[in-house]
Design an enzyme around this catalytic site. Structure first.
Site, PDB file in Angstrom:
ATOM      1  N   GLN A 112       0.849  -1.200   0.000  1.00 57.90           N
ATOM      2  CA  GLN A 112       0.000   0.000   0.000  1.00 57.90           C
ATOM      3  C   GLN A 112       0.883   1.248   0.000  1.00 57.90           C
ATOM      4  O   GLN A 112       0.590   2.245  -0.653  1.00 57.90           O
ATOM      5  CB  GLN A 112      -0.906   0.007   1.236  1.00 57.90           C
ATOM      6  CG  GLN A 112      -1.934  -1.106   1.239  1.00 57.90           C
ATOM      7  CD  GLN A 112      -2.897  -1.017   2.416  1.00 57.90           C
ATOM      8  OE1 GLN A 112      -2.582  -0.452   3.450  1.00 57.90           O
ATOM      9  NE2 GLN A 112      -4.071  -1.587   2.245  1.00 57.90           N
ATOM     10  N   ARG A 117       4.009   7.558  -4.959  1.00 61.39           N
ATOM     11  CA  ARG A 117       5.120   7.524  -5.915  1.00 61.39           C
ATOM     12  C   ARG A 117       6.116   8.660  -5.759  1.00 61.39           C
ATOM     13  O   ARG A 117       7.125   8.695  -6.436  1.00 61.39           O
ATOM     14  CB  ARG A 117       4.539   7.567  -7.343  1.00 61.39           C
ATOM     15  CG  ARG A 117       3.662   6.394  -7.656  1.00 61.39           C
ATOM     16  CD  ARG A 117       2.682   6.714  -8.765  1.00 61.39           C
ATOM     17  NE  ARG A 117       1.654   7.650  -8.308  1.00 61.39           N
ATOM     18  CZ  ARG A 117       0.719   8.173  -9.081  1.00 61.39           C
ATOM     19  NH1 ARG A 117       0.688   7.874 -10.359  1.00 61.39           N
ATOM     20  NH2 ARG A 117      -0.171   9.000  -8.576  1.00 61.39           N
ATOM     21  N   ALA A 126      15.991  -9.124  -0.527  1.00 66.34           N
ATOM     22  CA  ALA A 126      15.833 -10.538  -0.185  1.00 66.34           C
ATOM     23  C   ALA A 126      16.436 -11.418  -1.286  1.00 66.34           C
ATOM     24  O   ALA A 126      16.353 -12.639  -1.237  1.00 66.34           O
ATOM     25  CB  ALA A 126      14.375 -10.864   0.051  1.00 66.34           C
ATOM     26  N   ARG A 229      -3.246   8.260   4.761  1.00 66.47           N
ATOM     27  CA  ARG A 229      -2.981   7.040   5.528  1.00 66.47           C
ATOM     28  C   ARG A 229      -3.173   7.199   7.035  1.00 66.47           C
ATOM     29  O   ARG A 229      -3.224   6.192   7.742  1.00 66.47           O
ATOM     30  CB  ARG A 229      -1.570   6.528   5.221  1.00 66.47           C
ATOM     31  CG  ARG A 229      -1.332   6.233   3.740  1.00 66.47           C
ATOM     32  CD  ARG A 229      -2.294   5.203   3.179  1.00 66.47           C
ATOM     33  NE  ARG A 229      -1.998   4.892   1.770  1.00 66.47           N
ATOM     34  CZ  ARG A 229      -2.629   3.973   1.060  1.00 66.47           C
ATOM     35  NH1 ARG A 229      -3.609   3.261   1.598  1.00 66.47           N
ATOM     36  NH2 ARG A 229      -2.315   3.757  -0.203  1.00 66.47           N
TER      37      ARG A 229
END
Ligand SMILES: Cc1cc2nc3c(=O)[nH]c(=O)nc-3n(C[C@H](O)[C@H](O)[C@H](O)COP(=O)(O)OP(=O)(O)OC[C@H]3O[C@@H](n4cnc5c(N)ncnc54)[C@H](O)[C@@H]3O)c2cc1C
Length: 308
Positions: A112, A117, A126, A229
């Site tokens: 999310q 951007r 990873a 958010r």
């Protein structure tokens, strides 16, 4: 602020960095210096750390006045100017300040987060490194059922045996996935099997596993992120991060801008012209019904909720 989310080596590295002082001519904010590098815990294994910042409230004023010197006047005048800029969406002076953060977050929250951007990100690899056995399990009070009214939300805490069963499933599945991840990596060289490449082995991990990144963003886009958010419509897990960024970071870093942002953006509202017409009629004592208001059912209800 707790350090239990870090191991002793990580805590020592932070401590060593925090003990270094640099002499600078640049603007510094004492409240931000106090929290620099220290982790604010979020969710069960996550954190937010402020790594660096550029500018302060005065830098916004300085840029707005395109000043040769500090550009600031009396605090009241600076506050008035920042309020004006915020109210009139005059955004570029806010873009002159930046903050850099180290954030550890579950992958589904990261997904999310990256939709925003206008920031710069460098994420833990990873492909190169091995992820820790750290996955997010909601606290019991956040284990809720699907909302019937909001397809994108939850309502009503799930409790009792069924809640325990759900939590056990979540834990078991994540643990099993991590066991398989370790088997595939075969770091110990067991049975002389070749270890699967890290970039492939990781695909077996569910999205509640934690990732981490450095995230740098300018103040204008930071506030845009927070307005979306830290809003009650955002999913609880990303909101938990945004609330800390708002109340622990922005408030310390930019107290005057924070005040204006809360007033005009977080607690303020944007109304359509039709909604304004309804309010005008109401203030004149006229009775207005939804059917004549020109508002849809949802916007009408939102307006009524706002006015109560
Ligand atoms: C509650 C909630 C529910 C959501 N649900 C969904 C969903 O179901 N599905 C989904 O896909 N997304 C969903 N989103 C993500 C949402 O649609 C946005 O992608 C996300 O919030 C980022 O917002 P932004 O584009 O304004 O931010 P940023 O990417 O940070 O951009 C900031 C501003 O810069 C400008 N900008 C940036 N890039 C461009 C560009 N390329 N072209 C033009 N202008 C640009 C725009 O003005 C933009 O508002 C949801 C977001 C929220 C908060």
């Amino acid at each position: 602020m707790s350090k239990s989310i870090l191991d002793s080596k990580q805590s020592r590295e932070i401590q060593e960095l925090a003990e270094i002082s640099n002499h600078t001519k640049r603007a510094t904010v004492l409240e931000m210096e106090d929290i620099l590098y220290k982790p604010f815990p979020v969710l069960d294994h996550g954190f937010i750390r402020v790594i660096d910042y550029m500018g302060d409230d005065a830098a916004v004023v300085q840029a707005a006045r395109v000043s040769y010197g500090k550009g600031t006047k009396k605090v009241n005048e600076d506050r008035g100017l920042i309020n004006y800029l915020m109210r009139h969406r005059h955004s570029t002076p806010f873009e002159m300040c930046e903050v850099k953060l180290h954030i550890k977050l579950p992958m589904f929250v990261a997904r999310q987060w990256v939709r925003h951007r206008t920031a710069n990100i460098n994420e833990y690899s990873a492909r190169y490194s091995i992820l820790d056995r750290e996955f997010y399990i909601p606290a019991p009070q956040h284990l809720a059922s699907q909302s019937n009214t909001n397809h994108q939300g939850r309502e009503g805490v799930i409790e009792g045996d069924y809640a325990n069963k759900i939590l056990q499933i979540l834990k078991d599945d994540a643990s099993n996935a991590y066991d398989h991840y370790e088997y595939l990596l075969n770091e110990s060289g067991e049975d002389s099997r070749p270890g699967l490449a890290r970039e492939l082995a990781r695909m077996n991990l569910p999205v509640n596993f934690y990732t981490q990144w450095y995230w740098k963003i300018d103040l204008h886009n930071f506030m845009h992120f927070l307005s979306l958010r830290a809003d009650p419509h955002a999913q609880y897990e990303i909101k938990a991060y945004a609330d800390i960024l708002l109340e622990e970071v922005l408030k310390r870093w930019m107290p005057i801008t924070y005040e204006a942002f809360k007033n005009y953006k977080v607690d303020g509202v944007h109304l359509s012209s039709k909604a304004m017409e309804v309010i005008k009629k109401m203030t004149k004592g006229e009775k207005v019904e939804m059917e004549q208001s020109g508002l849809g059912k949802r916007e009408w209800q939102e307006l009524i909720d706002l006015l109560q």
